[in-house]
Design an enzyme around this catalytic site. Structure first.
Site, PDB file in Angstrom:
ATOM      1  N   CYS A 222     -10.914  -3.623  -3.639  1.00 13.89           N
ATOM      2  CA  CYS A 222      -9.913  -4.638  -3.996  1.00 13.89           C
ATOM      3  C   CYS A 222     -10.559  -5.999  -4.211  1.00 13.89           C
ATOM      4  O   CYS A 222     -10.096  -6.774  -5.045  1.00 13.89           O
ATOM      5  CB  CYS A 222      -8.823  -4.704  -2.936  1.00 13.89           C
ATOM      6  SG  CYS A 222      -7.689  -3.300  -3.067  1.00 13.89           S
TER       7      CYS A 222
ATOM      8  N   CYS B 115      -3.953   0.590  -2.726  1.00 12.32           N
ATOM      9  CA  CYS B 115      -3.961  -0.593  -1.866  1.00 12.32           C
ATOM     10  C   CYS B 115      -2.895  -1.568  -2.370  1.00 12.32           C
ATOM     11  O   CYS B 115      -2.520  -1.538  -3.551  1.00 12.32           O
ATOM     12  CB  CYS B 115      -5.323  -1.277  -1.903  1.00 12.32           C
ATOM     13  SG  CYS B 115      -6.665  -0.309  -1.192  1.00 12.32           S
TER      14      CYS B 115
ATOM     15  N   GLU C 137      -3.181  -4.714  -2.943  1.00 12.86           N
ATOM     16  CA  GLU C 137      -3.738  -5.591  -3.972  1.00 12.86           C
ATOM     17  C   GLU C 137      -3.744  -4.890  -5.331  1.00 12.86           C
ATOM     18  O   GLU C 137      -3.427  -5.491  -6.360  1.00 12.86           O
ATOM     19  CB  GLU C 137      -5.164  -6.014  -3.602  1.00 12.86           C
ATOM     20  CG  GLU C 137      -5.266  -6.792  -2.317  1.00 12.86           C
ATOM     21  CD  GLU C 137      -5.482  -5.913  -1.079  1.00 12.86           C
ATOM     22  OE1 GLU C 137      -6.038  -6.428  -0.093  1.00 12.86           O
ATOM     23  OE2 GLU C 137      -5.105  -4.712  -1.090  1.00 12.86           O
TER      24      GLU C 137
ATOM     25  N   ASN D 119       0.844  -1.193   0.000  1.00 14.73           N
ATOM     26  CA  ASN D 119       0.000   0.000   0.000  1.00 14.73           C
ATOM     27  C   ASN D 119       0.879   1.242   0.000  1.00 14.73           C
ATOM     28  O   ASN D 119       1.971   1.250   0.559  1.00 14.73           O
ATOM     29  CB  ASN D 119      -0.987  -0.003   1.176  1.00 14.73           C
ATOM     30  CG  ASN D 119      -0.333  -0.042   2.533  1.00 14.73           C
ATOM     31  OD1 ASN D 119       0.638  -0.752   2.765  1.00 14.73           O
ATOM     32  ND2 ASN D 119      -0.885   0.710   3.480  1.00 14.73           N
ATOM     33  N   ILE D 120       0.380   2.283  -0.678  1.00 17.63           N
ATOM     34  CA  ILE D 120       1.117   3.531  -0.808  1.00 17.63           C
ATOM     35  C   ILE D 120       0.132   4.672  -0.540  1.00 17.63           C
ATOM     36  O   ILE D 120      -0.750   4.935  -1.345  1.00 17.63           O
ATOM     37  CB  ILE D 120       1.730   3.669  -2.217  1.00 17.63           C
ATOM     38  CG1 ILE D 120       2.626   2.456  -2.525  1.00 17.63           C
ATOM     39  CG2 ILE D 120       2.508   4.980  -2.328  1.00 17.63           C
ATOM     40  CD1 ILE D 120       3.020   2.342  -3.986  1.00 17.63           C
ATOM     41  N   GLU D 121       0.280   5.319   0.618  1.00 19.60           N
ATOM     42  CA  GLU D 121      -0.611   6.413   0.999  1.00 19.60           C
ATOM     43  C   GLU D 121      -0.036   7.749   0.550  1.00 19.60           C
ATOM     44  O   GLU D 121       1.156   7.861   0.250  1.00 19.60           O
ATOM     45  CB  GLU D 121      -0.792   6.434   2.516  1.00 19.60           C
ATOM     46  CG  GLU D 121      -1.455   5.194   3.062  1.00 19.60           C
ATOM     47  CD  GLU D 121      -1.527   5.171   4.583  1.00 19.60           C
ATOM     48  OE1 GLU D 121      -2.168   4.251   5.102  1.00 19.60           O
ATOM     49  OE2 GLU D 121      -0.943   6.059   5.256  1.00 19.60           O
TER      50      GLU D 121
ATOM     51  N   CYS E 251     -10.298  -4.801   1.018  1.00 20.89           N
ATOM     52  CA  CYS E 251     -11.425  -3.868   1.033  1.00 20.89           C
ATOM     53  C   CYS E 251     -12.371  -4.187  -0.127  1.00 20.89           C
ATOM     54  O   CYS E 251     -12.052  -4.992  -1.005  1.00 20.89           O
ATOM     55  CB  CYS E 251     -10.927  -2.428   0.940  1.00 20.89           C
ATOM     56  SG  CYS E 251     -10.263  -1.960  -0.683  1.00 20.89           S
TER      57      CYS E 251
END
Length: 139
Positions: free
Chosen positions: A98, A54, A56, A43-45, A95
């Site tokens: 995803c 996300c 996935e 994941n990369i925020e 989620c």
């Protein structure tokens, strides 16, 4: 080494690269594709949280860019960076968005998806169990 073990190792390595300064929730995903290769992502925020990618989604992007088209099996590892478990002790499943993405690339409704913690404990699902009434376009 089993498929789960290979996928778990790839998801753990991806999770170690997660960029989650806002949620502190690091996620790694690994997908075994129909071409026999494993594609992973984290994941990369960003500052416009909760926008971002996300794990996935990142892994599916790698799968597509690698030339594969179908997911045979997947492992998703999720936990806070301090290894705090999901509230209630349950595993964190993908989620809703995803689940739909995984479903569109899954080889079949029986495609195996494992939700795992960093220590290796896991819960097994099929794609149909995770998304029993997924959106499907007729083409």
């Amino acid at each position: 080494m089993s498929d789960f073990d290979r996928l778990f190792a790839a998801a753990a390595a991806a999770r170690a690269k997660a960029h989650a300064p806002y949620s502190k929730y690091h996620v790694g995903a690994a997908l075994l594709a129909d071409d026999g290769n494993i594609y992973a992502g984290c994941n990369i925020e960003n500052a416009a949280y909760p926008e971002g990618w996300c794990a996935e989604t990142t892994a599916i992007g790698h799968l597509v860019m690698g030339g594969a088209r179908k997911i045979v099996k997947a492992v998703v590892i999720a936990a806070r960076i301090d290894h705090e478990r999901v509230p209630g002790g349950r595993f964190c499943t993908p989620c809703g968005g995803c689940r739909q993405r995984l479903s569109e690339f899954a080889a079949s409704p029986s495609t195996e998806i494992w939700a795992a913690d960093p220590d290796g404990a896991s819960q097994h699902f099929t794609m149909a169990e995770l998304l029993p009434a997924g959106f499907v376009l007729e083409t």
